[in-house]
Design an enzyme around this catalytic site. Structure first.
Site, PDB file in Angstrom:
ATOM      1  N   GLU A 199      -7.365  15.690  27.197  1.00 17.37           N
ATOM      2  CA  GLU A 199      -7.202  17.146  27.111  1.00 17.37           C
ATOM      3  C   GLU A 199      -7.049  17.823  28.471  1.00 17.37           C
ATOM      4  O   GLU A 199      -7.725  18.810  28.765  1.00 17.37           O
ATOM      5  CB  GLU A 199      -8.384  17.756  26.332  1.00 17.37           C
ATOM      6  CG  GLU A 199      -8.546  17.142  24.949  1.00 17.37           C
ATOM      7  CD  GLU A 199      -9.698  17.737  24.133  1.00 17.37           C
ATOM      8  OE1 GLU A 199     -10.506  18.477  24.699  1.00 17.37           O
ATOM      9  OE2 GLU A 199      -9.763  17.454  22.930  1.00 17.37           O
TER      10      GLU A 199
ATOM     11  N   GLU B 144      -6.916  10.544  16.793  1.00 16.69           N
ATOM     12  CA  GLU B 144      -8.086  11.248  16.246  1.00 16.69           C
ATOM     13  C   GLU B 144      -7.738  12.005  14.965  1.00 16.69           C
ATOM     14  O   GLU B 144      -8.171  13.135  14.756  1.00 16.69           O
ATOM     15  CB  GLU B 144      -8.650  12.234  17.282  1.00 16.69           C
ATOM     16  CG  GLU B 144      -8.999  11.590  18.605  1.00 16.69           C
ATOM     17  CD  GLU B 144      -9.691  12.521  19.601  1.00 16.69           C
ATOM     18  OE1 GLU B 144     -10.137  13.604  19.184  1.00 16.69           O
ATOM     19  OE2 GLU B 144      -9.777  12.147  20.779  1.00 16.69           O
TER      20      GLU B 144
ATOM     21  N   ASP C  73      -4.386  13.904  24.029  1.00 20.46           N
ATOM     22  CA  ASP C  73      -4.515  15.365  23.903  1.00 20.46           C
ATOM     23  C   ASP C  73      -4.346  15.801  22.452  1.00 20.46           C
ATOM     24  O   ASP C  73      -3.854  15.036  21.618  1.00 20.46           O
ATOM     25  CB  ASP C  73      -3.516  16.091  24.799  1.00 20.46           C
ATOM     26  CG  ASP C  73      -4.136  17.323  25.457  1.00 20.46           C
ATOM     27  OD1 ASP C  73      -4.807  18.106  24.756  1.00 20.46           O
ATOM     28  OD2 ASP C  73      -3.950  17.497  26.683  1.00 20.46           O
TER      29      ASP C  73
HETATM   30  C1  XIL Z   1     -16.162  15.482  19.150  1.00 19.33           C
HETATM   31  C2  XIL Z   1     -17.221  14.669  18.429  1.00 19.33           C
HETATM   32  O1  XIL Z   1     -16.687  14.175  17.218  1.00 19.33           O
HETATM   33  C3  XIL Z   1     -18.442  15.519  18.186  1.00 19.33           C
HETATM   34  O2  XIL Z   1     -19.473  14.738  17.601  1.00 19.33           O
HETATM   35  C4  XIL Z   1     -18.927  16.109  19.505  1.00 19.33           C
HETATM   36  O3  XIL Z   1     -20.013  16.970  19.261  1.00 19.33           O
HETATM   37  C5  XIL Z   1     -17.794  16.857  20.190  1.00 19.33           C
HETATM   38  O4  XIL Z   1     -16.695  16.007  20.353  1.00 19.33           O
HETATM   39  N1  XIL Z   1     -11.322  15.842  20.696  1.00 19.33           N
HETATM   40  C6  XIL Z   1     -11.877  14.728  21.277  1.00 19.33           C
HETATM   41  C7  XIL Z   1     -13.147  14.190  20.762  1.00 19.33           C
HETATM   42  O5  XIL Z   1     -11.254  14.115  22.150  1.00 19.33           O
HETATM   43  O6  XIL Z   1     -13.912  13.582  21.762  1.00 19.33           O
HETATM   44  C8  XIL Z   1     -13.957  15.258  20.065  1.00 19.33           C
HETATM   45  O7  XIL Z   1     -15.099  14.637  19.487  1.00 19.33           O
HETATM   46  C9  XIL Z   1     -13.119  15.964  19.033  1.00 19.33           C
HETATM   47  C10 XIL Z   1     -11.953  16.659  19.692  1.00 19.33           C
END
Ligand code: XIL
Length: 522
Positions: A320, A428, A366
């Protein structure tokens, strides 16, 4: 006999799955199961029934038979109950309690937590995240809890996010969740075998008990959700804590799953010390502090390389760092400020390449990369890095999408990045069922689950059409109850972005991928 095509063999597998009970999965909502009640307190005895003070607070039971917590002087102050004797490794429990504020007090965010003491260390594990409570009505706090290793002491307690309000507590229950059997379904990893490894981001509770059974059945790869982030690996400078990540890695290796590391550099979940000098002052945009940041990064990656080597297949090196709203397309983070720009990105990739084994893949990751503005900003950055011979191997599309976002957009982004000759992965994926981000409903509207099923159908058509260009497709979570969207950016009890529901049963989302004929009619 000719060798069957991948699609023919998939059809054969699918026919087998249907015969093995595929039709029995409808209706799509899982039935209610009675859980085993292990402990309950309603204060009708007029005593605190095992609850005790957490911090210097006063506990009493009022005339209505509620536990009153007064005199809180710190947010963590509250009331606690010892649940150690009831909790077994690998079993999921439900912890429920009601809370209300005494009349005349202002609304406040409260939450429930378990303090877990094991092997000389203490962890604080959220059961139900910050939720607004008022004097007007009781608010229910229900959450699931499990442990992955034996604990010495487990204390369930109520606390607040930021206020010191007095609190009323009632009707606490601890139940052992009666898990339905993991369904005998076509494993996603077999169904998608000819396309790409299907991955899943998990926390330690997902690698024990029933969730672990579900994970191993359906997924070919894991990402360590939170457990390889900077704050998890190096909470204090020079102190490396691998145990939680190692639980996931050990499970993955025992089950032949590939491991994705997340993440070496991020603006979130990075401990404060990382950006402070020896006197505790914020790092400045000086040459010395730039060198210090890079030295810290190198020490961090060196420790990870020594511990995991090439057992981690790919790393998100930076997470990000793009912001299309900025003229240079780069996020304003502490890294950016100290470097006075994005020069740190190339530097950390070079360090990662030097320190990690040659075969480990290095990704830039990202979110929102399906939207044209973000796509363009990320594209320009990666193009620039490639021109400068920065060793970036791949681009990760997080794909935190929602059920109304056009699924074709992600396909267009994957097509665009092919021109840069980089590897690509979906890292993700989840499909929110909210109409807007702050929406908070008590339960999931059934028509949205059906719409989500059709969404997954279309999205996976887009992704499978591009299978040759994708290293993997990873879900951000195993089942709905553990999705981060339940608590982000607000408490969203209705969120259900994944393939499996709170009881680990397949949703329409699963059938949208595996056999859309099973979806409910529109
Ligand atoms: C999130 C986790 O799932 C949560 O448990 C934590 O509180 C915050 O982070 N993008 C990402 C991840 O790259 O690392 C994030 O994960 C979600 C958004």
């Amino acid at each position: 006999m000719p060798t069957p095509s991948p699609h023919a063999s998939r059809r054969a597998l699918l026919a087998g799955a249907a015969a093995a009970g595929g039709a029995a999965v409808l209706p799509l909502a899982s039935p209610a199961h009675a859980d085993d009640l292990l402990l309950s307190t309603d204060f009708s005895s007029g005593t605190t029934e095992g609850w005790y003070a957490r911090g210097a607070v006063a506990l009493s039971v009022n005339a209505e038979g509620n536990l009153l917590v007064e005199g809180r002087t710190a947010t963590w102050n509250g009331a606690a109950i010892d649940i150690t004797a009831h909790i077994e490794v690998g079993v999921r429990y439900q912890l429920r309690v009601l809370m209300r504020l005494p009349s005349g007090t202002d609304a406040a965010d409260l939450r429930t937590t378990v303090q877990r003491d094991a092997a000389g260390s203490t962890a604080y594990e959220t059961v139900k995240w910050n939720t607004a409570v008022t004097p007007d009505a009781w608010t229910e706090f229900t959450g699931t809890y499990s442990i992955t290793q034996p604990a010495d002491l487990l204390q369930f307690y109520v606390e607040s996010d930021s206020s010191l309000t007095p609190v009323l507590v009632d009707d606490f229950t601890l139940s052992r969740i009666q898990e339905p059997e993991i369904q005998d379904l076509m494993p996603l990893k077999d169904f998608l075998e000819c396309d790409f490894p299907i991955g899943c981001a998990v926390e330690p509770p997902e690698v024990v008990g029933k969730p672990a059974e579900l994970l191993a059945k359906h997924f070919a790869q894991v990402t360590t959700g939170n457990q390889m982030k900077p704050d998890a690996i190096q909470p204090t400078e020079g102190v490396f804590t691998f145990d939680r990540a190692d639980q996931i890695v050990a499970f993955a290796e025992a089950n032949g799953m590939r491991i994705w590391g997340h993440t070496l550099l991020w603006h979130n979940q990075t401990p404060a010390w990382w950006f402070l000098d020896a006197d505790g002052n914020p790092l400045q945009p000086t040459r010395a502090h730039r060198a210090l940041l890079l030295a810290r990064f190198e020490a961090h990656v060196t420790a990870l390389a020594a511990h995991y080597g090439d057992r981690v297949w790919a790393w998100d090196v930076v997470n990000e760092v793009v912001d299309p709203e900025q003229t240079d397309g780069l996020r304003r983070s502490r890294w950016y400020e100290v470097f006075g720009g994005g020069a740190y990105i190339g530097e950390v990739f070079k360090i990662a390449r030097r320190v990690l084994p040659r075969k480990v893949k290095l990704f830039i990751n990202d979110y929102n990369t399906e939207f044209p503005d973000k796509r363009e900003a990320l594209y320009n950055l990666v193009q620039d890095l490639k021109r400068k011979r920065v060793p970036v191997d791949g681009v990760g599309h997080q794909a935190h999408v929602d059920y109304k976002r056009d699924p074709q957009l992600l396909g267009e982004s994957i097509d665009a990045f092919r021109r840069l000759r980089v590897l690509q992965a979906v890292t993700e994926l989840d499909v929110s069922v909210s109409d807007y981000m702050e929406e908070s409903l008590p339960s999931t509207p059934p028509e949205r689950l059906a719409a989500q099923g059709r969404y997954y159908q279309e999205l996976f058509t887009v992704l499978r059409d591009r299978a040759r260009h994708l290293e993997s497709v990873t879900m951000w979570g195993l089942y709905d109850a553990v999705s981060w969207l339940r608590t982000w950016p607000v408490s969203r009890p209705h969120e259900a972005p994944l393939f499996f529901d709170d009881r680990l049963q397949a949703k329409a989302a699963y059938w949208g991928v595996v056999d859309p004929a099973q979806l409910p009619p529109e």
